[in-house]
Design an enzyme around this catalytic site. Structure first.
Site, PDB file in Angstrom:
ATOM      1  N   LYS A   6       0.870  -1.085   0.036  1.00 47.01           N
ATOM      2  CA  LYS A   6       0.007   0.180   0.095  1.00 47.01           C
ATOM      3  C   LYS A   6       0.797   1.239   0.008  1.00 47.01           C
ATOM      4  O   LYS A   6       2.033   1.116   0.589  1.00 47.01           O
ATOM      5  CB  LYS A   6      -0.986   0.039   1.168  1.00 47.01           C
ATOM      6  CG  LYS A   6      -0.208  -0.192   2.359  1.00 47.01           C
ATOM      7  CD  LYS A   6      -0.853  -0.157   3.768  1.00 47.01           C
ATOM      8  CE  LYS A   6      -0.188  -0.144   4.876  1.00 47.01           C
ATOM      9  NZ  LYS A   6       0.556  -1.468   5.280  1.00 47.01           N
TER      10      LYS A   6
ATOM     11  N   HIS B 293      -7.281   0.943   5.976  1.00 47.21           N
ATOM     12  CA  HIS B 293      -7.737   0.221   7.145  1.00 47.21           C
ATOM     13  C   HIS B 293      -9.244   0.264   7.630  1.00 47.21           C
ATOM     14  O   HIS B 293      -9.655  -0.696   7.802  1.00 47.21           O
ATOM     15  CB  HIS B 293      -6.521   0.540   8.143  1.00 47.21           C
ATOM     16  CG  HIS B 293      -5.050   0.338   7.834  1.00 47.21           C
ATOM     17  ND1 HIS B 293      -4.652  -0.525   6.658  1.00 47.21           N
ATOM     18  CD2 HIS B 293      -3.967   1.292   8.078  1.00 47.21           C
ATOM     19  CE1 HIS B 293      -3.578  -0.257   6.629  1.00 47.21           C
ATOM     20  NE2 HIS B 293      -2.800   0.851   7.323  1.00 47.21           N
TER      21      HIS B 293
HETATM   22  C1  BG6 Z   1       0.061   2.013   8.315  1.00 46.03           C
HETATM   23  C2  BG6 Z   1       0.236   3.567   8.178  1.00 46.03           C
HETATM   24  O1  BG6 Z   1      -0.385   1.714   7.085  1.00 46.03           O
HETATM   25  O2  BG6 Z   1      -0.498   1.860   9.251  1.00 46.03           O
HETATM   26  C3  BG6 Z   1       0.976   4.134   9.481  1.00 46.03           C
HETATM   27  O3  BG6 Z   1       1.009   4.018   7.061  1.00 46.03           O
HETATM   28  C4  BG6 Z   1       0.134   3.610  10.872  1.00 46.03           C
HETATM   29  O4  BG6 Z   1       0.848   5.612   9.456  1.00 46.03           O
HETATM   30  C5  BG6 Z   1      -0.151   2.022  10.668  1.00 46.03           C
HETATM   31  O5  BG6 Z   1       1.030   3.917  11.622  1.00 46.03           O
HETATM   32  C6  BG6 Z   1      -0.647   1.792  11.798  1.00 46.03           C
HETATM   33  O6  BG6 Z   1      -0.634   0.154  11.878  1.00 46.03           O
HETATM   34  P1  BG6 Z   1      -1.011  -0.665  13.117  1.00 46.03           P
HETATM   35  O7  BG6 Z   1      -0.389  -2.012  12.641  1.00 46.03           O
HETATM   36  O8  BG6 Z   1       0.200  -0.082  14.217  1.00 46.03           O
HETATM   37  O9  BG6 Z   1      -1.938  -0.226  13.547  1.00 46.03           O
END
Ligand code: BG6
Length: 480
Positions: free
Chosen positions: A146, A238
Site C-alpha cells: 500500500k 484500514h
Molecule cells: C500504516 C500507516 O499503514 O498503518 C501508518 O501508514 C500507521 O501511518 C500504521 O501508523 C498503523 O498500523 P498498526 O498495525 O500499528 O495499527
C-alpha cells in the site's frame, strides 16, 4: 488450502526498511512454523551494488535484530540481484531468476513482491510485463504494498496497468490490517455465532463506532505523510476494511471471492459523505503518558503551514436493508492518548421501560459490544444486572473475553499474509473493485474544503469532534 509449493520469493526493495523490519522476520517465522522451509528460496532485488554474500549477511543481521528463530533458515537459498534505478530492462533479472531456478531445480513458481515506494509501482509493473515476468513456467503472483493509488483516478490507472500484464487472480494487494488475527476474527465472530448475527442490523443496533487511535506521530515518515494525510494513510484502506467486515452480508461460502464480493457491496452502499459529516484535525505539541511531544508542524520534514490532517472523524450512512438509519462513526488519528483499535456496537434501548421508579433515567444503559482489535485483543459485552439487595437497582456490568487468557500469542499480520500468498489464498487481499469502491467513497472527501482544527497531542482530537455524535453521549471506548 493448498500447501506452499516450492517457489522463488523475489523482493523488490530488498534492502529497504519494510524488508528489514517486516518481511524478513515474517519469512523466517513462516519457514519455521509452517513447514515451508525448503520450499522457499528468496531473491532480493534493489539498487545497491552488492553481491549474494553481502545480502546474506545483511539479512542475517536484520533477522538477529528481530530476534527471529533461524532453525529452518538457509543462507544457501538467499540470493541478490542489483538493478540500478532507471534500468528500464528487467531482462537481466529474468535470466537471473531462471538461473537460480535451474540450479535449485525449482518448478518456476514465483512471488514478485513490490516492497517499494508507490511512485515506482507503475514503472516496475510495466517493466515486469515487458520482460516477460508476468507469467513463468509455474504460477506467478504479484504482491503490491500500500498505498494503492492516491485517489480514484490514480488507483484506476494503476489497476489498468496491472491488468495489462497480470490477471486479477495473480494480484495480491496488501492491507496489513487484514492479516491481523482479530480483524479476521470479525468474520468468525459474526458468522459463527448466531446470537450476535441475529441482532446485527437496524432493528437492534443504534450505532457503530470504529476507533483506530495511535499514540505515535509520523515516526520519521513525515515527508510521505505530509503529502498523504490521514484519509489516504488510514481511512481509505484500514478503516474501510474494518467497516466492510463489520457491516457486510454473509458470503455464500468462505471462499476468497465470495467474501470480497460482499465487502465491495457494503462499500458501495455507503452514501456520499457530506462536509458536515467530517471533522479534520492536526496535532500540536502536547503530552502523552507524561512525556512532552512536539507538534506535527515542528517536524522539519513537514511543509511550513501544512494543513495535512493527522486526525479525522466521520459519520457514514450505509444505505442498505440491514443498516438504513444506523450511523457508522469512524475516527482515527496520530498522537492520541494511547494506541487502541476498537469497534463499539451500541444496541437499542428496550422498547418499554419497566423500571420507572427504579432508575431515574430508563435510558441510562444500553447493551454495548466492544470488539478490541489491538492491543489487549478480545471483546467486552456490557449489560445490566440487578445489583444485590433492596431497593431494586440496575447496574451495568461487563462480560469480557481476552485472547491472551485463551491463547498465548497471535501470529504477526505479515506472517499470515505471506503464507497466504504462498498458498494462493486471496481472501485477505484487496481486490481491484474493492480498491475502486473505497476510493470512490473517499476521493470526494479529499476534495472537500474543510478546516483542519488543532488538537493538542495526548487528547482525543479537536473539540468539534463530538458534534458528529450530537450531544447525546461521548464516544465509546474500553479503557485500557
Ligand atoms: C500504516 C500507516 O499503514 O498503518 C501508518 O501508514 C500507521 O501511518 C500504521 O501508523 C498503523 O498500523 P498498526 O498495525 O500499528 O495499527
Amino acid at each position: 488450502m493448498a500447501a506452499a509449493e516450492p517457489h522463488l520469493f523475489v523482493v523488490f526493495g530488498a534492502t529497504g526498511d519494510l524488508t528489514r523490519r517486516k518481511l524478513l522476520p515474517a519469512l523466517a517465522r513462516v519457514t519455521t512454523e509452517n513447514d515451508v522451509g525448503a520450499n522457499l528460496s528468496m531473491l532480493g532485488v534493489s539498487r545497491s551494488e552488492i553481491g549474494d554474500g553481502d545480502f546474506r549477511r545483511w539479512a542475517r543481521k536484520a533477522l538477529d535484530d528481530a530476534g527471529a528463530d533461524l532453525t529452518d533458515w538457509s543462507d544457501d537459498r538467499v540470493f541478490y540481484h542489483a538493478s540500478p534505478e532507471g534500468t528500464s530492462d528487467l531482462g537481466g533479472l529474468r535470466d537471473r531468476i531462471e538461473g537460480i531456478e535451474r540450479d535449485l531445480g525449482l518448478p518456476g513458481n514465483r512471488i514478485l513482491y513490490l516492497a517499494l515506494p508507490p511512485r515506482v509501482f507503475p514503472g516496475v509493473i510495466a517493466q515486469l510485463g515487458e520482460a516477460g515476468l508476468a507469467t513463468g513456467p509455474g504460477w506467478t503472483r504479484l504482491v503490491v504494498e500500500k498505498p494503492f493509488g492516491r485517489d480514484l483516478q490514480s488507483a484506476n490507472e494503476l489497476n489498468a496497468l496491472v491488468h495489462a500484464h497480470f490477471d486479477e487472480s495473480q494480484v495480491y494487494r496488501i492491507d496489513h490490517y487484514l492479516g491481523k488475527e482479530t480483524v479476521q476474527n470479525l468474520l468468525a465472530f459474526r458468522f459463527a455465532n448466531l446470537l450476535f448475527e441475529s441482532a446485527w442490523g437496524r432493528d437492534r443496533v443504534e450505532s457503530v463506532e470504529i476507533t483506530v487511535a495511535e499514540d505515535l506521530g509520523t515516526e520519521g515518515r513525515a515527508g510521505y505523510y505530509d503529502s498523504a494525510g490521514v484519509i489516504r494513510d488510514m481511512v481509505q484502506n484500514h478503516l474501510s476494511q474494518l467497516l466492510s467486515l463489520i457491516g457486510m452480508e454473509a458470503p455464500h461460502s468462505f471462499d476468497d471471492d465470495a467474501i470480497r464480493t460482499e465487502k465491495v457491496q457494503l462499500l458501495r452502499s455507503v452514501g456520499t459523505i457530506a462536509a458536515g459529516d467530517v471533522v479534520l484535525g492536526q496535532y500540536t505539541a502536547g503530552t502523552i503518558a507524561g512525556e512532552d511531544v512536539p507538534g506535527y508542524r515542528d517536524d522539519p520534514e513537514v511543509a511550513a503551514g501544512s494543513t495535512a490532517a493527522t486526525f479525522v472523524a466521520m459519520r457514514l450512512a450505509v444505505n442498505n436493508w440491514r443498516w438504513e438509519g444506523v450511523p457508522f462513526y469512524l475516527r482515527t488519528g496520530k498522537r492520541l492518548p494511547r494506541k487502541t483499535t476498537q469497534i463499539a456496537v451500541t444496541f437499542r434501548r428496550p422498547p418499554v421501560c419497566l423500571f420507572h421508579g427504579v432508575q431515574d433515567d430508563c435510558e441510562a444503559h444500553q447493551n454495548v459490544l466492544i470488539l478490541i482489535l489491538q492491543p489487549d485483543e478480545g471483546f467486552e459485552l456490557r449489560f445490566d444486572v440487578k445489583a444485590p439487595g433492596d431497593p431494586l437497582r440496575l447496574q451495568e456490568q461487563p462480560l469480557h473475553f481476552g485472547y491472551d487468557e485463551a491463547y498465548h500469542s497471535l501470529p504477526d499480520a505479515y506472517e499470515t499474509l505471506l503464507l497466504d500468498v504462498m498458498e494462493g489464498d486471496q481472501t485477505l487481499f484487496v481486490r481491484a473493485d474493492e480498491v475502486e469502491a473505497s476510493w470512490s467513497l473517499h476521493t470526494p472527501v479529499l476534495d472537500l474544503d474543510l478546516p483542519v482544527l488543532e488538537y493538542p497531542a495526548g487528547t482525543w482530537g479537536p473539540d468539534g469532534v463530538d458534534r458528529l455524535l450530537g450531544k447525546a453521549r461521548p464516544w465509546i471506548l474500553r479503557e485500557g
